[in-house]
Write a protein that holds these residues in place. Sequence first.
Motif, short mmCIF file in Angstrom:
data_model
loop_
_atom_site.label_atom_id
_atom_site.label_comp_id
_atom_site.label_asym_id
_atom_site.label_seq_id
_atom_site.Cartn_x
_atom_site.Cartn_y
_atom_site.Cartn_z
N UNK A 27 0.64 -0.72 -0.22
CA UNK A 27 -0.10 0.29 -0.60
C UNK A 27 0.90 1.38 -0.17
N UNK A 28 2.10 1.49 1.16
CA UNK A 28 2.63 2.56 0.91
C UNK A 28 3.58 2.79 -0.11
N UNK A 29 3.71 1.42 -1.04
CA UNK A 29 4.47 1.50 -2.59
C UNK A 29 3.60 2.65 -3.23
N UNK A 30 2.46 1.77 -3.57
CA UNK A 30 0.91 2.36 -3.96
C UNK A 30 1.00 4.12 -4.31
N UNK A 31 0.76 4.17 -2.87
CA UNK A 31 0.87 5.40 -2.78
C UNK A 31 2.10 5.94 -3.01
N UNK A 32 2.84 5.79 -2.69
CA UNK A 32 4.36 6.74 -3.37
C UNK A 32 4.53 6.59 -4.57
N UNK A 33 3.99 5.93 -5.45
CA UNK A 33 3.81 5.94 -7.19
C UNK A 33 2.95 7.21 -7.41
N UNK A 71 2.53 9.53 3.98
CA UNK A 71 3.66 7.89 3.36
C UNK A 71 4.82 8.01 4.16
N UNK A 72 5.56 7.26 2.94
CA UNK A 72 7.45 7.55 3.58
C UNK A 72 7.65 8.96 2.98
N UNK A 73 6.44 9.53 2.59
CA UNK A 73 7.82 10.91 2.11
C UNK A 73 7.62 11.40 0.92
N UNK A 74 6.88 10.26 -0.48
CA UNK A 74 7.22 11.07 -1.36
C UNK A 74 7.10 11.92 -2.43
N UNK A 75 6.12 12.77 -1.70
CA UNK A 75 5.56 13.79 -2.00
C UNK A 75 6.17 14.57 -1.41
N UNK A 76 6.58 15.22 0.17
CA UNK A 76 7.63 15.71 0.43
C UNK A 76 8.77 15.57 -0.57
N UNK A 77 9.42 14.37 -0.60
CA UNK A 77 10.67 14.99 -1.44
C UNK A 77 11.22 15.24 -2.60
N UNK A 78 9.50 15.10 -3.84
CA UNK A 78 9.75 15.72 -4.52
C UNK A 78 9.61 17.59 -4.87
N UNK A 97 3.70 4.74 12.50
CA UNK A 97 5.44 4.33 12.67
C UNK A 97 5.67 3.57 11.92
N UNK A 98 4.86 2.46 11.13
CA UNK A 98 5.07 1.49 10.87
C UNK A 98 5.57 2.10 9.44
N UNK A 99 4.63 2.77 8.93
CA UNK A 99 5.20 3.65 7.42
C UNK A 99 6.24 4.33 7.41
N UNK A 100 6.34 5.90 8.62
CA UNK A 100 7.68 6.50 8.63
C UNK A 100 9.28 5.80 8.62
N UNK A 101 8.82 4.33 9.14
CA UNK A 101 9.72 3.44 9.66
C UNK A 101 11.12 3.61 7.68
#
Length: 346
Positions: free
Chosen positions: A150-156, A183-190, A206-210
Amino acid sequence: MSANTDGLSPRAAVSQMATGYWISQAVRAMAILGLADHLASGPRTAADLAEETGAHAPSLARLLRTLVALGLCERDDAGGVYLTPLGEAMRSDVPDSARSFVLFITAPWVERGWEELPQAVRTGEPTFPRVHGVGFWDYLGVHPEEGALFDAAMSGGASARAEALRAARDLSSIGTVVDVGGGQGRLLATLLKAVPGLRGVLLDRPEVVAGAEVVLQAEGVADRCVVAEGDFFAAVPPGGDAYILAQIVHDWPDAEALAILSACRRAMAPAARLWVIEQVLPSTDGSDLHEKAGPTLLDLNMLVLFGGGQERTAEEYRRLLVAAGFGEIQVLPTDTLWSVVEAMAH
Ligand SMILES: C[S@@+](CC[C@H](N)C(=O)[O-])C[C@H]1O[C@@H](n2cnc3c(N)ncnc32)[C@H](O)[C@@H]1O
């Protein structure tokens, strides 16, 4: 998005809609077999691909024929197939790859909720907890593999949401932006990559930001970003000039959506602004809903997965934001699927 039924009889048009899942399963098979990765270096015949993937060659040839018909692959003169731009998006190693989203949205554990759609419509209750015994986020918490998917799907899709925001607003005068449920920060990183000097704060479970550090490091922006684990109902990090809620409000019924918006407002200084990034539903007044089937289907996905989760009209977002104490509300459409609903904390 709308089904192209031009020129079909009503029966044929409805039958075409009903077979829509054949397409999603063909695309899922392409993803599971990793065909786009095998085709990344150039054309292959069905026989080559069958050897590389351990598949049954004649059946793989039939799948490839379908993928050509769907526009994901094309044939060359030597009998090989190669990826079209659509097919390239299915590679796992391209930026904003669609592969994880395809694997998530077509996964049996997600589709089982959709199979119960009539029940959700009868009762208004989400079917995901009925089928799985726990709510969506708790399910992800205890199924790490599904959570990671799910996290990878959102990051995409997250950098496209970042680009929608940049198309709507100039971020060069913003000091710190807080991505709430980021999520894992993809939007922010962009955003941080595109706007030199911008700093970021990422908040998620917690389990997501890991998994965020890897994303931020890969984009070379980890030194400008603070990663915080937490619960956006309990507290949101203070001190940001701007706050983002991207595809968060639509996951929740009005009461919880209001609680999240209120937690953001409590954290915000009076001059801070909030950007809610969502697919805003057209109002029912004279809008062509047929052309807008995409957001309406996403809305049904919210019904299945989250019950009170829902897509909303501009007016519905406005009402929620006013109830949470925000002002100066503007809905900024973009050329993408997403609109930015901007609101000021004062
Ligand atoms: C639909 S995803 C959107 C992710 C990201 N904003 C994006 O646009 O790609 C919703 C996010 O909300 C997070 N979330 C759910 N409940 C949360 C909570 N109570 N506190 C913080 N984050 C939460 C999920 O972990 C997930 O990353």
